[in-house]
Design a protein around this motif. Structure first.
Motif, PDB file in Angstrom:
ATOM      1  N   SER A  72       1.021  -1.317  -0.578  1.00  0.00           N
ATOM      2  CA  SER A  72       0.354   0.400   0.038  1.00  0.00           C
ATOM      3  C   SER A  72       0.789   0.968  -0.333  1.00  0.00           C
ATOM      4  CB  SER A  72      -1.004   0.006   1.772  1.00  0.00           C
ATOM      5  OG  SER A  72      -1.500  -1.272   0.985  1.00  0.00           O
ATOM      6  N   LYS A  73       1.617   1.225   0.380  1.00  0.00           N
ATOM      7  CA  LYS A  73       2.817   2.489   0.784  1.00  0.00           C
ATOM      8  C   LYS A  73       3.256   2.755  -0.824  1.00  0.00           C
ATOM      9  CE  LYS A  73       3.904   2.549   5.815  1.00  0.00           C
ATOM     10  NZ  LYS A  73       5.155   2.108   6.743  1.00  0.00           N
ATOM     11  N   ILE A  74       4.194   1.488  -1.670  1.00  0.00           N
ATOM     12  CA  ILE A  74       4.986   1.646  -2.688  1.00  0.00           C
ATOM     13  C   ILE A  74       3.745   2.006  -4.275  1.00  0.00           C
ATOM     14  CG2 ILE A  74       6.714   0.511  -2.172  1.00  0.00           C
ATOM     15  CD1 ILE A  74       5.888  -2.068  -3.935  1.00  0.00           C
ATOM     16  N   SER A  75       2.578   1.625  -3.560  1.00  0.00           N
ATOM     17  CA  SER A  75       1.941   1.595  -4.758  1.00  0.00           C
ATOM     18  C   SER A  75       0.652   2.013  -4.278  1.00  0.00           C
ATOM     19  CB  SER A  75       1.856   0.112  -5.476  1.00  0.00           C
ATOM     20  OG  SER A  75       0.638  -0.396  -6.364  1.00  0.00           O
ATOM     21  N   GLN A  76       0.238   2.735  -5.185  1.00  0.00           N
ATOM     22  CA  GLN A  76      -1.337   3.243  -5.164  1.00  0.00           C
ATOM     23  C   GLN A  76      -2.615   2.505  -5.607  1.00  0.00           C
ATOM     24  OE1 GLN A  76      -2.044   6.401  -3.457  1.00  0.00           O
ATOM     25  NE2 GLN A  76      -4.071   6.187  -3.754  1.00  0.00           N
ATOM     26  N   LYS A  77      -1.710   2.119  -7.215  1.00  0.00           N
ATOM     27  CA  LYS A  77      -2.822   1.228  -7.451  1.00  0.00           C
ATOM     28  C   LYS A  77      -3.204  -0.141  -6.539  1.00  0.00           C
ATOM     29  CE  LYS A  77      -3.600  -1.534 -11.521  1.00  0.00           C
ATOM     30  NZ  LYS A  77      -3.554  -2.167 -12.420  1.00  0.00           N
ATOM     31  N   TRP A  78      -2.390  -0.375  -5.667  1.00  0.00           N
ATOM     32  CA  TRP A  78      -2.411  -2.157  -5.363  1.00  0.00           C
ATOM     33  C   TRP A  78      -3.597  -1.371  -3.332  1.00  0.00           C
ATOM     34  CZ3 TRP A  78      -0.871  -6.794  -3.858  1.00  0.00           C
ATOM     35  CH2 TRP A  78      -1.399  -7.268  -3.063  1.00  0.00           C
ATOM     36  N   ALA A  79      -3.324   0.242  -3.518  1.00  0.00           N
ATOM     37  CA  ALA A  79      -3.780   0.644  -2.609  1.00  0.00           C
ATOM     38  C   ALA A  79      -5.282   0.703  -2.396  1.00  0.00           C
ATOM     39  CB  ALA A  79      -3.141   1.808  -1.516  1.00  0.00           C
ATOM     40  N   ASP A  80      -5.572   1.721  -3.760  1.00  0.00           N
ATOM     41  CA  ASP A  80      -7.035   1.312  -4.339  1.00  0.00           C
ATOM     42  C   ASP A  80      -7.991   0.086  -4.275  1.00  0.00           C
ATOM     43  OD1 ASP A  80      -6.351   4.565  -4.106  1.00  0.00           O
ATOM     44  OD2 ASP A  80      -6.224   4.500  -5.779  1.00  0.00           O
ATOM     45  N   ALA A  81      -7.441  -0.706  -5.003  1.00  0.00           N
ATOM     46  CA  ALA A  81      -7.740  -1.811  -5.514  1.00  0.00           C
ATOM     47  C   ALA A  81      -7.939  -3.274  -3.976  1.00  0.00           C
ATOM     48  CB  ALA A  81      -6.923  -2.595  -6.804  1.00  0.00           C
ATOM     49  N   VAL A  82      -6.817  -3.489  -3.237  1.00  0.00           N
ATOM     50  CA  VAL A  82      -6.506  -4.238  -2.423  1.00  0.00           C
ATOM     51  C   VAL A  82      -6.491  -3.604  -0.720  1.00  0.00           C
ATOM     52  CG1 VAL A  82      -4.973  -6.260  -1.642  1.00  0.00           C
ATOM     53  CG2 VAL A  82      -5.248  -5.621  -4.061  1.00  0.00           C
ATOM     54  N   GLY A  83      -5.517  -2.655  -0.802  1.00  0.00           N
ATOM     55  CA  GLY A  83      -5.676  -2.167   0.469  1.00  0.00           C
ATOM     56  C   GLY A  83      -4.779  -3.263   1.466  1.00  0.00           C
ATOM     57  N   LEU A  84      -4.812  -2.430   2.935  1.00  0.00           N
ATOM     58  CA  LEU A  84      -4.241  -3.120   3.595  1.00  0.00           C
ATOM     59  C   LEU A  84      -5.102  -4.459   4.661  1.00  0.00           C
ATOM     60  CD1 LEU A  84      -2.127  -2.694   5.835  1.00  0.00           C
ATOM     61  CD2 LEU A  84      -2.934  -0.955   6.390  1.00  0.00           C
ATOM     62  N   GLY A  85      -4.430  -5.520   5.081  1.00  0.00           N
ATOM     63  CA  GLY A  85      -5.315  -6.092   6.451  1.00  0.00           C
ATOM     64  C   GLY A  85      -4.803  -7.725   6.211  1.00  0.00           C
ATOM     65  N   LYS A  86      -5.045  -8.353   7.195  1.00  0.00           N
ATOM     66  CA  LYS A  86      -4.759  -9.683   7.216  1.00  0.00           C
ATOM     67  C   LYS A  86      -5.321 -10.492   6.173  1.00  0.00           C
ATOM     68  CE  LYS A  86      -4.425  -9.398  12.343  1.00  0.00           C
ATOM     69  NZ  LYS A  86      -4.727  -9.174  13.689  1.00  0.00           N
ATOM     70  N   SER A  87      -6.444 -10.278   5.915  1.00  0.00           N
ATOM     71  CA  SER A  87      -6.333 -11.035   4.946  1.00  0.00           C
ATOM     72  C   SER A  87      -6.960 -10.578   3.613  1.00  0.00           C
ATOM     73  CB  SER A  87      -7.393 -12.337   4.868  1.00  0.00           C
ATOM     74  OG  SER A  87      -9.001 -11.824   5.506  1.00  0.00           O
ATOM     75  N   LEU A  88      -6.594 -10.812   2.190  1.00  0.00           N
ATOM     76  CA  LEU A  88      -7.383  -9.647   0.954  1.00  0.00           C
ATOM     77  C   LEU A  88      -7.848 -10.285   0.409  1.00  0.00           C
ATOM     78  CD1 LEU A  88      -3.935  -8.582   0.803  1.00  0.00           C
ATOM     79  CD2 LEU A  88      -5.057  -7.151   2.056  1.00  0.00           C
ATOM     80  N   ASN A  89      -8.520  -9.009  -0.327  1.00  0.00           N
ATOM     81  CA  ASN A  89      -9.285  -9.713  -1.365  1.00  0.00           C
ATOM     82  C   ASN A  89      -8.004  -9.392  -2.799  1.00  0.00           C
ATOM     83  OD1 ASN A  89     -11.267  -9.914  -3.128  1.00  0.00           O
ATOM     84  ND2 ASN A  89     -11.962  -7.840  -3.751  1.00  0.00           N
TER      85      ASN A  89
END
Lengths: 283, 354
Positions: free
Chosen positions: B180-197
């Protein structure tokens, strides 16, 4: 107190405990699932998005319901012809011979193998084989999981059906033979019609096992929380997502996992009910 | 005959039971038992130092590796003396507790990116490539962008299979925090968590599951906790840190991530650290305990044993054990901060540590 009374009391206590445990389970499942149904309403059951990321939390059960039903159906479809053939072989055509007894013992042995061992075998043997065949680039997915489930449930369906067909009265069969029926006709006109409710019950029990199977499936299905879009696509099942995710889950996610558990409970109950209904109709 | 055997068996069982009972009550008076539960990530380290502490101090310690979520729940339910978690509690989460909770960092770990490419010894990945691969935009190993950076190796024409953790995990949390820190695309589409989409890939359970799946799947790439990867000597990609250097995950480069400023409550994610020699996907693991130890009828002895043990856990003696099981020890600054927090842990308002 007379021994008869003691037995009666003990039996009563035991059955009350069974009732208490099952109602307690239903109650705690419903209780745990309430926050999810409050948040998403009944649409939880037909929503297909599963996003656990904080801030965008959105849970729907469809990917898992689909994964569970599809893998179990694949398993059942593969299981029916194979176990049909094996129980006829063991229970009718080669009944009592050395080879039938050996086969029967092996089938019972298969039924006793813990599911993790099926999982390991699936992971190290079956999955690379699927890759080798070129069916899928990495071998994980709905089909592989269904295949391992089929192998796991065959012994259940087979050994129950075998017991049932050996219980068909010999007089009936002999009567049919004396009327000039061939062995094929005896089996399909006498044995199977007599045993059909038991055979169906065996397949339903096997299907029920496939629905709830966790470990072997989780090792092979790919654990992607999406609705599978093909036979070789990855997916996830209800039992597998619960086993995978409950450890670190809290709040709404935990409640959603419990809600999936409740749905699995309901689906299993429905299948069992349907089975009982079919058996009643057939017998 | 059988009756006699049964009777003597029953007597034997009864006698042994009594003896056991007597023994354990005698022990309880002398020794305090501390119960803890939580993250599985630091478990090998905790097992090692807990055993060591029990041997030298006599305090009995038990640790249940039930996951960070479970550890937090257990602490909330007050069934453990302290919990352990790989992710710090946000202010909102702390507010859910009946009393204030403090964080003590105990060691550092990292998340490594492992891959299975026959004949390829070492690959380098930039942040852009990590984004491309884990978002599913780059699907082939011989993609021009990977080739450009890794000209010295012969990249095969293979599909990339992303492998992720199917179970909720602190490892996933740290990885997604970095992404999430290095990729805006990741931050928007996937995000932060212990399990992810996850946009692409295959889930496998636990570090051994991911490592095994990568090992068995040619062309696979995934992320694994450093404690497992370093112990198993799994080949890992060099990642680009914030200073632009390609860093290999080692005990030293992981520890270096905590060289910078650390907030007083130690609640900080160390991913993408500024330090020139820091491995970018590193992070603390914490122990959580109530700030005031007089709760739920706990005795002073119990509270004192808890704090004394934690004070030892951040001491040089315990920290020296960390590298033995592939964890990075706390840098001095972090130890100072943790010590300060422990000094403020109280029993009925009075400090416990002297």
């Amino acid at each position: 107190m007379k021994s008869e009374n003691i037995t009666k009391t003990l039996l009563l206590i035991a059955s009350v405990i069974v009732v208490l445990i099952s109602t307690g389970m239903v109650f705690s499942l419903i209780n745990g699932a309430i926050p999810t149904f409050k948040e998403f309403g009944l649409s939880f059951i037909w929503s297909n998005e599963w996003n656990p990321t904080e801030g965008n939390e959105n849970y729907g059960a469809v990917p898992f319901i689909a994964g569970t039903i599809i893998t179990s159906m694949i398993a059942l479809v593969i299981c029916i012809p194979l176990s049909f053939a094996s129980f006829l072989f063991i229970g009718e055509y080669f009944k009592g011979t050395f080879i039938a007894n050996t086969l029967s013992a092996l089938v019972d042995l298969l039924a006793g193998i813990p599911s993790i061992i099926y999982g390991l075998w699936g992971f190290y043997v079956l999955r690379p084989f699927i890759v080798e065949l070129g069916l899928s680039p990495q071998g994980f997915g709905i089909f592989t999981a269904g295949l391992i489930l089929a192998i796991m449930i065959i012994p259940y369906a087979t050994s129950i059906s075998k017991e049932i067909i050996t219980m068909v009265p010999n007089e009936l069969k002999e009567a049919a033979y004396s009327l000039g029926a061939t062995q094929f006709e005896v089996i399909f006109r006498v044995v199977i019609p007599n045993a059909k409710s038991g055979i169906v019950a065996g397949f339903i029990l096997a299907f029920g096992r496939a629905l709830g199977e966790t470990m072997a499936v989780t090792m092979l299905i790919g654990n992607a929380n999406v609705v599978p879009d093909g036979l070789f696509s990855t997916g996830n099942t209800m039992a597998s997502v619960i086993a995978n995710q409950f450890g670190e889950a809290d709040g709404l996610k935990l409640s959603s996992l419990i809600a999936i558990g409740l749905l699995l409970f309901v689906i299993t109950g429905l299948i069992n009910g349907l089975g009982k209904f079919i058996i009643k109709k057939l017998s | 005959m059988i009756k006699n055997i049964l009777v003597s068996l029953a007597i034997l069982v009864a006698v042994t039971a009594c003896q056991n009972g007597a023994k354990s009550t005698a022990n309880d008076n002398k020794k305090v038992t501390l119960t803890a539960a939580g993250a599985t990530f630091p478990m090998p380290y905790y097992n090692l130092v807990f055993k060591k502490y029990t041997k030298s101090q006599g305090t009995l310690l038990t640790y249940g590796g039930i996951g960070s979520g479970g550890g937090i729940r257990s602490l909330k339910d007050k069934v453990v003396d302290f919990g352990a978690s790989d992710a710090f509690l946000t202010d909102d989460k702390i507010a859910e507790f009946s009393a204030p909770v403090v964080h003590i960092p105990t060691c550092l770990g990292a998340v490594v990116v492992a891959y299975n490419l026959p004949g390829v010894d070492q690959i380098k990945l930039t942040n852009g490539l990590l984004e491309g691969i884990f978002m599913g935009d780059i699907t082939k190993w011989n993609d021009a962008k990977i080739k450009e950076l890794n000209q010295e190796v012969n990249l095969p024409d293979l599909d990339i299979t992303v492998v992720f953790r199917s179970d909720g995990s602190g490892t996933t949390f740290i990885f997604s925090d970095f992404m999430s820190k290095i990729s805006q695309k990741w931050a928007d589409a996937v995000g932060l968590g212990k399990s992810l989409n996850w946009p692409v890939g295959i889930g496998a359970k636990g570090n051994p599951g991911v490592a095994g799946t990568i090992n068995q799947t040619t062309g696979a790439i995934g992320y694994i906790g450093s404690e497992y990867a370093l112990a198993q000597k799994i080949s890992t990609a060099l990642l680009q840190n914030a200073a632009g250097n390609y860093i290999e995950p080692t005990i030293e480069s992981i520890s270096a991530a905590a060289k910078g400023e650390i907030p007083a409550d130690t609640r900080v994610m160390l991913t993408n650290s500024d330090a020139a020699d820091a491995y970018p996907i590193s992070g603390f693991t914490w122990i959580l305990l109530y700030k005031d130890q007089a709760y739920d009828g706990r005795s002073y002895a119990q509270a004192e044993a808890t704090v004394t043990f934690l004070d030892w856990l951040i001491s040089a003696e315990a920290q020296a054990e960390a590298p033995k099981v592939n964890y990075a020890p706390l840098p001095t600054k972090a130890v100072t901060a943790a010590k300060e927090i422990l000094k403020n842990v109280t029993y009925e308002g009075k400090a416990i540590l002297k």
